[in-house]
Write an enzyme that holds these catalytic residues in place. Structure first.
Site, PDB file in Angstrom:
ATOM      1  N   ALA A  65       0.845  -1.193   0.000  1.00 34.16           N
ATOM      2  CA  ALA A  65       0.000   0.000   0.000  1.00 34.16           C
ATOM      3  C   ALA A  65       0.877   1.239   0.000  1.00 34.16           C
ATOM      4  O   ALA A  65       2.028   1.200   0.454  1.00 34.16           O
ATOM      5  CB  ALA A  65      -0.901   0.018   1.238  1.00 34.16           C
ATOM      6  N   THR A 121       1.351   4.110   2.009  1.00 33.44           N
ATOM      7  CA  THR A 121       0.915   4.327   3.394  1.00 33.44           C
ATOM      8  C   THR A 121       1.346   5.687   3.964  1.00 33.44           C
ATOM      9  O   THR A 121       1.142   5.931   5.155  1.00 33.44           O
ATOM     10  CB  THR A 121       1.465   3.219   4.317  1.00 33.44           C
ATOM     11  OG1 THR A 121       2.886   3.162   4.158  1.00 33.44           O
ATOM     12  CG2 THR A 121       0.851   1.876   3.994  1.00 33.44           C
ATOM     13  N   TYR A 153      -5.477   9.575   1.404  1.00 32.31           N
ATOM     14  CA  TYR A 153      -5.130   8.185   1.765  1.00 32.31           C
ATOM     15  C   TYR A 153      -6.411   7.398   2.069  1.00 32.31           C
ATOM     16  O   TYR A 153      -6.621   6.307   1.543  1.00 32.31           O
ATOM     17  CB  TYR A 153      -4.195   8.192   2.981  1.00 32.31           C
ATOM     18  CG  TYR A 153      -3.955   6.832   3.593  1.00 32.31           C
ATOM     19  CD1 TYR A 153      -3.168   5.876   2.944  1.00 32.31           C
ATOM     20  CD2 TYR A 153      -4.518   6.489   4.822  1.00 32.31           C
ATOM     21  CE1 TYR A 153      -2.953   4.623   3.513  1.00 32.31           C
ATOM     22  CE2 TYR A 153      -4.302   5.244   5.395  1.00 32.31           C
ATOM     23  CZ  TYR A 153      -3.533   4.316   4.741  1.00 32.31           C
ATOM     24  OH  TYR A 153      -3.320   3.073   5.298  1.00 32.31           O
TER      25      TYR A 153
HETATM   26  N1  LIG Z   1       0.394   1.171   9.842  1.00 25.86           N
HETATM   27  C1  LIG Z   1      -0.845   1.425  10.262  1.00 25.86           C
HETATM   28  O1  LIG Z   1      -1.076   2.057  11.326  1.00 25.86           O
HETATM   29  C2  LIG Z   1      -2.017   0.916   9.482  1.00 25.86           C
HETATM   30  C3  LIG Z   1      -3.267   1.203   9.968  1.00 25.86           C
HETATM   31  C4  LIG Z   1      -4.373   0.731   9.279  1.00 25.86           C
HETATM   32  C5  LIG Z   1      -4.199  -0.011   8.125  1.00 25.86           C
HETATM   33  N2  LIG Z   1      -2.965  -0.268   7.643  1.00 25.86           N
HETATM   34  C6  LIG Z   1      -2.862  -1.058   6.400  1.00 25.86           C
HETATM   35  O2  LIG Z   1      -2.102  -2.213   6.635  1.00 25.86           O
HETATM   36  C7  LIG Z   1      -1.469  -2.637   5.418  1.00 25.86           C
HETATM   37  C8  LIG Z   1       0.006  -2.893   5.662  1.00 25.86           C
HETATM   38  O3  LIG Z   1       0.609  -1.648   5.961  1.00 25.86           O
HETATM   39  P1  LIG Z   1       1.979  -1.518   6.790  1.00 25.86           P
HETATM   40  O4  LIG Z   1       1.628  -0.856   8.058  1.00 25.86           O
HETATM   41  O5  LIG Z   1       2.709  -2.804   6.773  1.00 25.86           O
HETATM   42  O6  LIG Z   1       2.703  -0.407   5.876  1.00 25.86           O
HETATM   43  P2  LIG Z   1       4.144  -0.391   5.209  1.00 25.86           P
HETATM   44  O7  LIG Z   1       5.165  -0.819   6.177  1.00 25.86           O
HETATM   45  O8  LIG Z   1       4.266   0.983   4.590  1.00 25.86           O
HETATM   46  O9  LIG Z   1       4.029  -1.485   4.083  1.00 25.86           O
HETATM   47  C9  LIG Z   1       3.516  -1.238   2.810  1.00 25.86           C
HETATM   48  C10 LIG Z   1       4.434  -1.911   1.831  1.00 25.86           C
HETATM   49  O10 LIG Z   1       3.894  -1.731   0.509  1.00 25.86           O
HETATM   50  C11 LIG Z   1       4.987  -1.472  -0.343  1.00 25.86           C
HETATM   51  N3  LIG Z   1       4.545  -0.791  -1.572  1.00 25.86           N
HETATM   52  C12 LIG Z   1       4.219   0.502  -1.749  1.00 25.86           C
HETATM   53  N4  LIG Z   1       3.884   0.729  -3.030  1.00 25.86           N
HETATM   54  C13 LIG Z   1       3.979  -0.479  -3.667  1.00 25.86           C
HETATM   55  C14 LIG Z   1       3.795  -0.895  -5.010  1.00 25.86           C
HETATM   56  N5  LIG Z   1       3.431  -0.037  -5.971  1.00 25.86           N
HETATM   57  N6  LIG Z   1       4.002  -2.191  -5.320  1.00 25.86           N
HETATM   58  C15 LIG Z   1       4.398  -3.080  -4.365  1.00 25.86           C
HETATM   59  N7  LIG Z   1       4.609  -2.743  -3.084  1.00 25.86           N
HETATM   60  C16 LIG Z   1       4.400  -1.448  -2.748  1.00 25.86           C
HETATM   61  C17 LIG Z   1       5.902  -0.590   0.476  1.00 25.86           C
HETATM   62  O11 LIG Z   1       7.193  -0.558  -0.090  1.00 25.86           O
HETATM   63  P3  LIG Z   1       8.149   0.718   0.227  1.00 25.86           P
HETATM   64  O12 LIG Z   1       8.391   0.685   1.711  1.00 25.86           O
HETATM   65  O13 LIG Z   1       9.342   0.433  -0.600  1.00 25.86           O
HETATM   66  O14 LIG Z   1       7.376   1.923  -0.185  1.00 25.86           O
HETATM   67  C18 LIG Z   1       5.865  -1.319   1.806  1.00 25.86           C
HETATM   68  O15 LIG Z   1       6.796  -2.375   1.830  1.00 25.86           O
HETATM   69  C19 LIG Z   1      -1.760  -1.541   4.392  1.00 25.86           C
HETATM   70  O16 LIG Z   1      -2.861  -1.923   3.595  1.00 25.86           O
HETATM   71  C20 LIG Z   1      -2.160  -0.345   5.243  1.00 25.86           C
HETATM   72  O17 LIG Z   1      -3.019   0.530   4.545  1.00 25.86           O
HETATM   73  C21 LIG Z   1      -1.862   0.172   8.301  1.00 25.86           C
END
Ligand SMILES: NC(=O)c1ccc[n+]([C@@H]2O[C@H](COP(=O)([O-])OP(=O)(O)OC[C@H]3O[C@@H](n4cnc5c(N)ncnc54)[C@H](OP(=O)(O)O)[C@@H]3O)[C@@H](O)[C@H]2O)c1
Length: 267
Positions: free
Chosen positions: A48, A50, A113
């Site tokens: 995502a 994010t 977002y």
């Molecule tokens: N963190 C929170 O508090 C939170 C809260 C609610 C929901 N979520 C959801 O939980 C899920 C996991 O998020 P997370 O917290 O693990 O965030 P994260 O650490 O930012 O992980 C997202 C990953 O997606 C990768 N990415 C971005 N653009 C991409 C693309 N075009 N193709 C392939 N990969 C791509 C990023 O790579 P890069 O790092 O290289 O950009 C990163 O490795 C997401 O759907 C997010 O919306 C998170």
């Protein structure tokens, strides 16, 4: 952050996990997506855009990754009969409700977002594939940068730390998200679910809880979200009603305090 924890949890259960990530895999590239989905039995999408504030100025990219690519993923999965687990967010809500949000409450995102993530949910649903969406909030864990790592860094700087006391939700451990995700995978559960650690706290309460467990004293001040204008507006009420998913789980969802204690002990 989540994908690393989830991969470890799935592998511990004996799943053969293939990881696809930037730069060699771009979820917005149709061919990359087709190859990844074709090679899988089930698909879990943690990818995502994010950067919540960054999405205000890069809304097209956020929409491409969080919405269009997710819809396409659903279409490819439908054609090949694959089940998809996808993650969404409390940012689909405006936070104006005076009670915890249930899955049946109407979304109204305040930020680009949130809009892109809601569009992703809708496109995945419209694709007709078998899908499970877990909406998460305030996630933290041993991998990546998040609210708790930022608090710890600010605590080390020595000065007083100001934290907003008008955003309320539940810090949610990626370890708990991974455990619940395993259940969803094993049973191929479908539908939309809210998932968070149990209980509610303001961000200030969370900071107080964390700082009380540090060896050094940290001066903590309350402030209001309005005092710190950011490019993207955040919902003040992020509380989730998790009864729908709780009914599918074998044990009660852990309190946010219990998970936070565990996380802090492991640092
Ligand atoms: N963190 C929170 O508090 C939170 C809260 C609610 C929901 N979520 C959801 O939980 C899920 C996991 O998020 P997370 O917290 O693990 O965030 P994260 O650490 O930012 O992980 C997202 C990953 O997606 C990768 N990415 C971005 N653009 C991409 C693309 N075009 N193709 C392939 N990969 C791509 C990023 O790579 P890069 O790092 O290289 O950009 C990163 O490795 C997401 O759907 C997010 O919306 C998170």
């Amino acid at each position: 952050m989540l994908a690393t924890e989830l991969t470890a949890a799935l592998r511990r259960q004996g799943f053969d996990v293939q990881i696809h990530d930037l730069p060699e895999f771009d979820i917005s590239n149709v061919e990359h997506l087709r190859q990844a989905v074709d090679a899988a039995d089930v698909v879990i999408n943690c990818a995502a855009f994010t950067n919540v504030d960054g999405a205000e100025s890069q809304s097209e990219l956020a929409h491409r990754v969080n919405a269009e690519a997710v819809g396409r993923l659903g279409e490819i999965a439908r054609k090949s009969g694959k089940w998809v687990l996808h993650y969404s967010t409390d940012f689909v809500f405006d936070g104006r409700l005076d009670r915890p949000y249930a899955e049946t409450d109407a979304p109204n995102p305040l930020s680009q977002y949130g809009k892109s993530k809601l569009a992703g949910e809708r496109l995945l649903e419209a694709s007709g594939c078998a899908y499970c969406i877990l909406r998460l909030q305030w996630t933290y864990g041993p991998n990546g940068n998040h609210f708790i790592t930022k608090l710890l860094k600010r605590a080390q700087s020595g000065g007083p730390v100001s934290v907003v006391d008008d955003q309320v939700g539940a810090p949610t451990a990626t370890a708990e998200v991974a455990k619940t995700s395993l259940k969803m995978v094993e049973k191929r559960i479908t539908g939309l679910y809210h998932f968070a650690n149990a209980g509610y706290a303001s961000r200030y309460d969370v900071a107080a809880f964390v700082f009380e467990r540090l060896p050094q004293r940290v001066a903590l001040n309350r402030c209001r979200t309005a005092d710190y204008p950011a490019p993207a507006a955040r919902p003040l009420n992020s509380r989730f009603d998790c009864r729908k998913i709780q009914a599918l789980l074998d044990e009660p969802i852990k309190s946010w305090q219990e998970s936070m204690e565990q996380y802090l002990r492991q640092l």
